[in-house]
Scaffold this motif. Structure first.
Motif, PDB file in Angstrom:
ATOM      1  N   LEU A  56      23.446   5.073  47.939  1.00  0.00           N
ATOM      2  CA  LEU A  56      22.595   6.242  48.129  1.00  0.00           C
ATOM      3  C   LEU A  56      21.243   5.718  48.609  1.00  0.00           C
ATOM      4  CD1 LEU A  56      22.287   9.329  47.702  1.00  0.00           C
ATOM      5  CD2 LEU A  56      21.462   8.794  45.407  1.00  0.00           C
ATOM      6  N   ASP A  78      20.187   9.324  52.924  1.00  0.00           N
ATOM      7  CA  ASP A  78      20.864  10.461  52.309  1.00  0.00           C
ATOM      8  C   ASP A  78      19.870  11.551  51.928  1.00  0.00           C
ATOM      9  OD1 ASP A  78      23.640   9.380  52.097  1.00  0.00           O
ATOM     10  OD2 ASP A  78      22.587   7.847  50.941  1.00  0.00           O
ATOM     11  N   LEU A  79      18.686  11.130  51.478  1.00  0.00           N
ATOM     12  CA  LEU A  79      17.654  12.057  51.018  1.00  0.00           C
ATOM     13  C   LEU A  79      16.300  11.612  51.545  1.00  0.00           C
ATOM     14  CD1 LEU A  79      18.786  12.184  47.279  1.00  0.00           C
ATOM     15  CD2 LEU A  79      19.183  13.961  48.994  1.00  0.00           C
ATOM     16  N   ARG A  96      22.599  15.458  40.485  1.00  0.00           N
ATOM     17  CA  ARG A  96      23.674  16.092  41.263  1.00  0.00           C
ATOM     18  C   ARG A  96      24.372  15.132  42.205  1.00  0.00           C
ATOM     19  NH1 ARG A  96      19.518  20.190  42.273  1.00  0.00           N
ATOM     20  NH2 ARG A  96      19.402  19.334  44.374  1.00  0.00           N
ATOM     21  N   GLN A  97      23.837  13.920  42.382  1.00  0.00           N
ATOM     22  CA  GLN A  97      24.394  12.969  43.340  1.00  0.00           C
ATOM     23  C   GLN A  97      25.457  12.090  42.674  1.00  0.00           C
ATOM     24  OE1 GLN A  97      23.541  12.761  46.682  1.00  0.00           O
ATOM     25  NE2 GLN A  97      22.375  14.599  46.220  1.00  0.00           N
ATOM     26  N   GLU A  98      26.428  11.719  43.471  1.00  0.00           N
ATOM     27  CA  GLU A  98      27.400  10.730  43.032  1.00  0.00           C
ATOM     28  C   GLU A  98      26.885   9.365  43.483  1.00  0.00           C
ATOM     29  OE1 GLU A  98      31.942   9.566  44.048  1.00  0.00           O
ATOM     30  OE2 GLU A  98      31.507  11.698  43.712  1.00  0.00           O
TER      31      GLU A  98
END
Length: 100
Positions: A56, A78-79, A96-98
């Motif tokens: 991530l 990703d963000l 909420r992220q995996e």
């Protein structure tokens, strides 16, 4: 919800490829506006590395326009968080992220 993590820090503009490869973090926070090498390039390198593709990758930046955010997505982030970071928002998003 507070989350616990161990981290590693690199000098700005000094890619720590060996450190990233050795530690294989599940989450990477990158400042986009780095001297010498920018965060976009670091994100692209991480995405190109076979063992880093699932990490991530989160941009932390003063760059806040819609174009800046789109550019970070195209680079492989990703963000995208704008400084100063809102840690409550970060906590909600990470919940909420995996994370690999």
């Amino acid at each position: 919800m507070a989350q616990s993590a161990r981290g590693r820090k690199s000098r700005p503009g000094a890619p720590r490829k060996g450190a990233a490869d050795a530690n294989l973090p599940g989450i990477g926070f990158l400042d986009i506006g780095l001297p010498g090498v920018n965060g976009y390039d670091v994100a692209r390198r991480l995405r190109a590395a076979e063992n880093r593709r699932r990490a991530l990758v989160i941009a932390l930046s003063d760059y806040a326009t819609a174009e800046d955010i789109q550019r970070s997505k195209q680079a492989g982030f990703d963000l995208h968080f704008v400084k100063p970071i809102d840690f409550e928002q970060l906590d909600r998003v990470l919940a909420r992220q995996e994370v690999p």
